[in-house]
Design an enzyme around this catalytic site. Structure first.
Site, PDB file in Angstrom:
ATOM      1  N   ASN A  64      74.613 -13.546  31.035  1.00 38.44           N
ATOM      2  CA  ASN A  64      73.676 -13.071  32.044  1.00 38.44           C
ATOM      3  C   ASN A  64      74.264 -11.886  32.823  1.00 38.44           C
ATOM      4  O   ASN A  64      75.453 -11.872  33.130  1.00 38.44           O
ATOM      5  CB  ASN A  64      73.337 -14.199  33.024  1.00 38.44           C
ATOM      6  CG  ASN A  64      72.622 -15.345  32.346  1.00 38.44           C
ATOM      7  OD1 ASN A  64      71.723 -15.126  31.534  1.00 38.44           O
ATOM      8  ND2 ASN A  64      73.016 -16.573  32.659  1.00 38.44           N
ATOM      9  N   HIS A  80      70.117   8.173  60.156  1.00 40.07           N
ATOM     10  CA  HIS A  80      70.290   6.984  60.987  1.00 40.07           C
ATOM     11  C   HIS A  80      69.471   7.064  62.266  1.00 40.07           C
ATOM     12  O   HIS A  80      68.940   8.118  62.620  1.00 40.07           O
ATOM     13  CB  HIS A  80      71.771   6.768  61.332  1.00 40.07           C
ATOM     14  CG  HIS A  80      72.341   7.797  62.248  1.00 40.07           C
ATOM     15  ND1 HIS A  80      72.808   9.013  61.800  1.00 40.07           N
ATOM     16  CD2 HIS A  80      72.522   7.816  63.601  1.00 40.07           C
ATOM     17  CE1 HIS A  80      73.259   9.728  62.816  1.00 40.07           C
ATOM     18  NE2 HIS A  80      73.084   9.022  63.939  1.00 40.07           N
ATOM     19  N   ASP A  82      69.579   6.348  66.389  1.00 42.71           N
ATOM     20  CA  ASP A  82      70.354   6.094  67.599  1.00 42.71           C
ATOM     21  C   ASP A  82      69.545   5.183  68.509  1.00 42.71           C
ATOM     22  O   ASP A  82      68.467   5.583  68.991  1.00 42.71           O
ATOM     23  CB  ASP A  82      70.633   7.399  68.364  1.00 42.71           C
ATOM     24  CG  ASP A  82      71.707   8.254  67.706  1.00 42.71           C
ATOM     25  OD1 ASP A  82      72.334   7.778  66.751  1.00 42.71           O
ATOM     26  OD2 ASP A  82      71.898   9.388  68.161  1.00 42.71           O
ATOM     27  N   HIS A  86      72.891   3.597  72.968  1.00 38.92           N
ATOM     28  CA  HIS A  86      73.933   4.530  72.526  1.00 38.92           C
ATOM     29  C   HIS A  86      74.473   5.372  73.690  1.00 38.92           C
ATOM     30  O   HIS A  86      75.686   5.562  73.822  1.00 38.92           O
ATOM     31  CB  HIS A  86      73.347   5.428  71.438  1.00 38.92           C
ATOM     32  CG  HIS A  86      74.323   6.320  70.744  1.00 38.92           C
ATOM     33  ND1 HIS A  86      75.624   5.955  70.472  1.00 38.92           N
ATOM     34  CD2 HIS A  86      74.176   7.585  70.251  1.00 38.92           C
ATOM     35  CE1 HIS A  86      76.238   6.933  69.847  1.00 38.92           C
ATOM     36  NE2 HIS A  86      75.391   7.933  69.701  1.00 38.92           N
ATOM     37  N   HIS A 212      70.623  13.099  74.623  1.00 36.86           N
ATOM     38  CA  HIS A 212      70.800  11.665  74.372  1.00 36.86           C
ATOM     39  C   HIS A 212      70.634  10.868  75.664  1.00 36.86           C
ATOM     40  O   HIS A 212      69.942   9.837  75.690  1.00 36.86           O
ATOM     41  CB  HIS A 212      72.200  11.391  73.798  1.00 36.86           C
ATOM     42  CG  HIS A 212      72.336  11.636  72.332  1.00 36.86           C
ATOM     43  ND1 HIS A 212      72.580  12.888  71.813  1.00 36.86           N
ATOM     44  CD2 HIS A 212      72.287  10.783  71.276  1.00 36.86           C
ATOM     45  CE1 HIS A 212      72.685  12.795  70.488  1.00 36.86           C
ATOM     46  NE2 HIS A 212      72.494  11.532  70.133  1.00 36.86           N
TER      47      HIS A 212
END
Length: 269
Positions: A64, A80, A82, A86, A212
């Site tokens: 298998n 990605h 944030d 963060h 940010h």
């Protein structure tokens, strides 16, 4: 807006796509905005690079097939998300972002021409208002995406980070949002998220990351290292961004997909 939100939530939670009619969506209207994670994946300077290795790969004694692998990576690598925590204490972690906030109308602003003359370009409020003059008001709950043309440099680390010493975060050069634009989007348009086709929503030379801080404080997340933004129209697309659900995570890899408006995908292969 309420009916649209109900449809999207039903789409996510339904046992079958047929329940809400999405099984009939033309596959040419679906566009992946995610870079594959592999040996070429770029991580922020000082962050652990993506690593994948085979743990098992072949046929067992019984004949298998069995394959499995292990991977390691920093949260803020490749395409990605944030999470607000963060850069903002006590704000949402990756797993705490409500599902409906990960979906919304995509608003795409192209500043590739400005960036070609200024690698450190920052999106201004004036540019936001100019865009609205052409395309209409940014809807409440939108996910604003900035197309700079920087994706053409991926995955060349020196060109993408705009530096001959890309592992030194004090030497980077690439475009981003301005603090004033971030404040305006939060205060005047109540957006859900922002995104960009560079390594950061703050421009490369930034050392205090005001964009940010402004956005994260308002529980607005960021999408970074987005692929294929040149193929998304200014309005009409719906964005779905589903990150890995890391408990307490400050960010993590995300699969970003847009559903293009009807007819927009006809020229796609």
């Amino acid at each position: 807006m309420a009916s649209w939100r109900a449809i999207v939530i039903a789409f996510l939670m339904s046992a079958t796509l047929q329940t809400v009619g999405w099984a009939q969506v033309d596959e040419r209207r679906l566009l992946d905005l995610t870079y594959a994670f592999d040996e070429h994946t770029l991580a922020w300077p000082g962050n652990e690079p993506f690593r994948w290795e085979r743990a098992a790969w072949g046929r067992s004694e019984s004949g298998n097939w069995y394959a499995a692998g292990n991977f390691r990576m920093a949260e803020h690598s490749g395409t990605h998300l944030d999470a607000p925590i963060h850069f903002a204490e006590d704000r949402q972690t990756l797993d705490a972002i409500p599902l409906h906030r990960l979906i919304g109308p995509a608003v795409v602003m192209s500043v590739a021409d400005q960036v070609s003359a200024d690698a450190d370009y920052r999106l201004s409020v004036k540019e936001l208002l100019r865009w609205e003059g052409q395309h209409g008001r940014i809807p409440t709950g939108a996910i604003v995406l900035l197309h700079t043309g920087w994706g053409a440099r991926w995955p060349d680390r020196k060109r993408y980070f705009g530096s001959e010493t890309p592992d030194d975060a004090t030497t980077l050069h690439f475009p981003g949002y301005s603090r004033e634009a971030a404040e305006w989007l939060v205060r005047e348009r109540q957006i859900r998220g922002v995104g960009i086709d560079t390594a950061s929503i703050d421009y490369g030379p930034s050392q205090d990351f005001p964009v940010h801080r402004v956005l994260n404080t308002a529980n607005v997340y960021g999408l970074e290292n987005i692929a294929n933004l040149d193929r998304v129209p200014a309005t009409g697309a719906t964005l779905i961004a589903m990150p890995m659900k890391i408990a307490g995570g400050t960010g993590g890899p995300v699969r970003i997909v847009v559903v293009l408006p009807d007819g927009a995908g006809r020229s796609l292969p």
